[in-house]
Design a protein around this motif. Structure first.
Motif, PDB file in Angstrom:
ATOM      1  N   ALA A 135      43.514  44.066   3.880  1.00  0.00           N
ATOM      2  CA  ALA A 135      42.985  43.200   2.299  1.00  0.00           C
ATOM      3  C   ALA A 135      41.149  42.754   2.402  1.00  0.00           C
ATOM      4  CB  ALA A 135      43.888  42.291   2.376  1.00  0.00           C
ATOM      5  N   GLY A 136      40.958  42.492   3.952  1.00  0.00           N
ATOM      6  CA  GLY A 136      39.810  41.576   4.083  1.00  0.00           C
ATOM      7  C   GLY A 136      39.079  42.407   3.264  1.00  0.00           C
ATOM      8  N   GLU A 137      38.994  43.835   3.921  1.00  0.00           N
ATOM      9  CA  GLU A 137      37.948  44.685   3.879  1.00  0.00           C
ATOM     10  C   GLU A 137      37.764  45.409   2.452  1.00  0.00           C
ATOM     11  OE1 GLU A 137      38.827  47.502   6.003  1.00  0.00           O
ATOM     12  OE2 GLU A 137      38.418  47.051   8.346  1.00  0.00           O
ATOM     13  N   LEU A 138      38.458  45.076   2.132  1.00  0.00           N
ATOM     14  CA  LEU A 138      38.566  45.233   0.097  1.00  0.00           C
ATOM     15  C   LEU A 138      38.408  44.316  -0.198  1.00  0.00           C
ATOM     16  CD1 LEU A 138      40.198  46.996  -1.650  1.00  0.00           C
ATOM     17  CD2 LEU A 138      41.676  46.074  -2.161  1.00  0.00           C
ATOM     18  N   GLY A 139      38.362  42.743  -0.026  1.00  0.00           N
ATOM     19  CA  GLY A 139      37.820  41.910  -0.511  1.00  0.00           C
ATOM     20  C   GLY A 139      36.105  41.844  -0.224  1.00  0.00           C
ATOM     21  N   PHE A 140      36.184  42.190   0.426  1.00  0.00           N
ATOM     22  CA  PHE A 140      34.526  42.157   1.248  1.00  0.00           C
ATOM     23  C   PHE A 140      34.209  42.828   0.335  1.00  0.00           C
ATOM     24  CE2 PHE A 140      35.627  38.546   3.681  1.00  0.00           C
ATOM     25  CZ  PHE A 140      34.450  38.007   3.872  1.00  0.00           C
ATOM     26  N   ALA A 141      34.337  44.324   0.486  1.00  0.00           N
ATOM     27  CA  ALA A 141      33.637  45.277   0.228  1.00  0.00           C
ATOM     28  C   ALA A 141      33.781  45.569  -1.860  1.00  0.00           C
ATOM     29  CB  ALA A 141      34.275  46.744  -0.040  1.00  0.00           C
ATOM     30  N   VAL A 142      34.394  44.448  -2.311  1.00  0.00           N
ATOM     31  CA  VAL A 142      34.135  44.569  -3.635  1.00  0.00           C
ATOM     32  C   VAL A 142      33.456  43.522  -4.081  1.00  0.00           C
ATOM     33  CG1 VAL A 142      35.915  43.780  -5.916  1.00  0.00           C
ATOM     34  CG2 VAL A 142      37.095  45.056  -4.153  1.00  0.00           C
ATOM     35  N   ALA A 263      35.342  49.300  -6.189  1.00  0.00           N
ATOM     36  CA  ALA A 263      36.768  49.871  -5.928  1.00  0.00           C
ATOM     37  C   ALA A 263      37.193  51.210  -5.356  1.00  0.00           C
ATOM     38  CB  ALA A 263      38.111  50.008  -7.642  1.00  0.00           C
ATOM     39  N   ALA A 264      36.583  52.301  -6.230  1.00  0.00           N
ATOM     40  CA  ALA A 264      36.829  53.122  -4.834  1.00  0.00           C
ATOM     41  C   ALA A 264      35.947  53.765  -3.283  1.00  0.00           C
ATOM     42  CB  ALA A 264      36.259  54.674  -5.748  1.00  0.00           C
TER      43      ALA A 264
END
Length: 347
Positions: A135-142, A263-264
């Protein structure tokens, strides 16, 4: 008929130079592509360390009996196939949009700095101890993808060439700074190492509701915007003559490209070549029409990523290969084939 009149007719019908009789082959190819996509998805779900026959895959999806094969299909393989379809469509459509916007058939989503922005943000988050977990990686990546795209758009909003140059320059800077941080911060390097390997393995267990919803909404938005992009592809002067708002169309396209590729990349890591090669392969069948280009890329992108994902599971007897490596092996020969098949005009 005047030039503007011919352009208006082409834009209103979604066609630029294709004859009327191309409509049926385009529809036939699209329907054939959808059938092929369904078949590849079923085969992909059955391929892996535990092989499941296609008939059992279909039965698990529509008549769940709770057997071991059905549990594997429902809980692991089907979500992974759904993720592959979403990521493949997002990257392919983002590539088609940026190639149309930049008028450069070699452009791909990473050229706007989206991938570099995501990697840089994850490095910063890891250095601060905030990017642990998916979840943390997803938030920072976006967040990194959006900020990088906004910066590139602010610098290069007046010219497609300036937009590309700004994206390339920002990518180089962010990659350099992020590499320096990873070299001096071992913990940041460790977190980035796992994210940077573009793969679908295990990613289907991450919280995907938000990114998959964002991808679905943006795919619909790309279809709605494709007619306006068709007008813009005729040239800015013609677009102005037809009453199109060039600035608004570009801004909307940039938003779609950023969200789709961000997102991808956030859910699967950096996967190259899909956004570059898929629009090349469907450019001829689309016949110069942006709406048909978007539709065909929306179907072929998932097929390519599903095939690559199958290859990633069976290439090595000891374990899986990251899907990004397989797309690189598939993308190189396919790009060479496209150039030889269609000539220099394909590029």
């Amino acid at each position: 008929m005047t030039v503007a009149g011919r352009a208006s007719e082409a834009a209103s019908t979604g066609r630029e130079t294709a004859p009327a009789e191309r409509g049926v082959p385009r529809i036939g190819l699209l329907v054939g592509g959808l059938v092929l996509l369904a078949a590849v998805a079923v085969i992909s779900i059955g391929v892996g360390a535990r092989s499941v026959p296609p008939t059992e895959v279909v039965r698990a999806l529509f008549d769940f009996q709770g057997t071991d094969d059905h549990v594997v299909v429902r809980d692991v393989r089907a979500p992974r196939a759904l993720l592959a379809v979403a990521v493949g469509a997002a990257l392919a459509v983002a590539g088609a949009l940026i190639q149309t916007l930049a008028r450069n058939p070699l452009a791909e989503p990473g050229i706007l700095g989206v991938t570099a922005g995501a990697g840089f943000a994850i490095t910063i988050g890891s250095a601060l101890g905030l990017a642990g977990g998916q979840a943390g990686e997803l938030g920072f990546a976006v967040t990194g993808s959006v900020l990088a795209a906004l910066l590139v758009a602010a610098v290069g909003r007046h010219s497609p060439l300036r937009l590309v140059l700004a994206g390339v320059a920002l990518t180089a800077v962010l990659n350099g700074v992020a590499l320096g941080l990873r070299l001096i911060l071992p913990d940041a390097f460790d977190t980035y190492r796992f994210w940077s390997v573009g793969s679908l393995a295990g990613r289907e267990q991450a919280p995907l509701a938000v990114p998959l919803t964002a991808i679905a909404v943006c795919l619909v938005g790309a279809l709605l915007l494709s007619r306006a992009l068709n007008v813009l592809s005729l040239g800015e002067s013609v677009a102005h003559t037809l009453g199109a708002s060039v600035v608004r169309v570009r801004a909307a396209a940039l938003v779609l490209i950023t969200v789709l590729s961000g997102a991808a990349t956030a859910v699967a890591g950096p996967i190259l070549f899909v956004g570059l090669i898929v629009p090349q392969l469907v450019r001829r069948p689309a016949g110069g029409s942006v709406p048909w280009l978007v539709l065909h890329t929306m179907v072929l992108g998932p097929i390519l990523l599903l095939v690559a994902d199958m290859g990633s599971r069976v290439l090595l007897p000891t374990g899986e290969v990251p899907v990004a490596i397989v797309t690189a092996f598939l993308g190189g020969p396919m790009l060479i084939w496209a150039v030889r098949r269609h000539g220099a005009g394909a590029l």
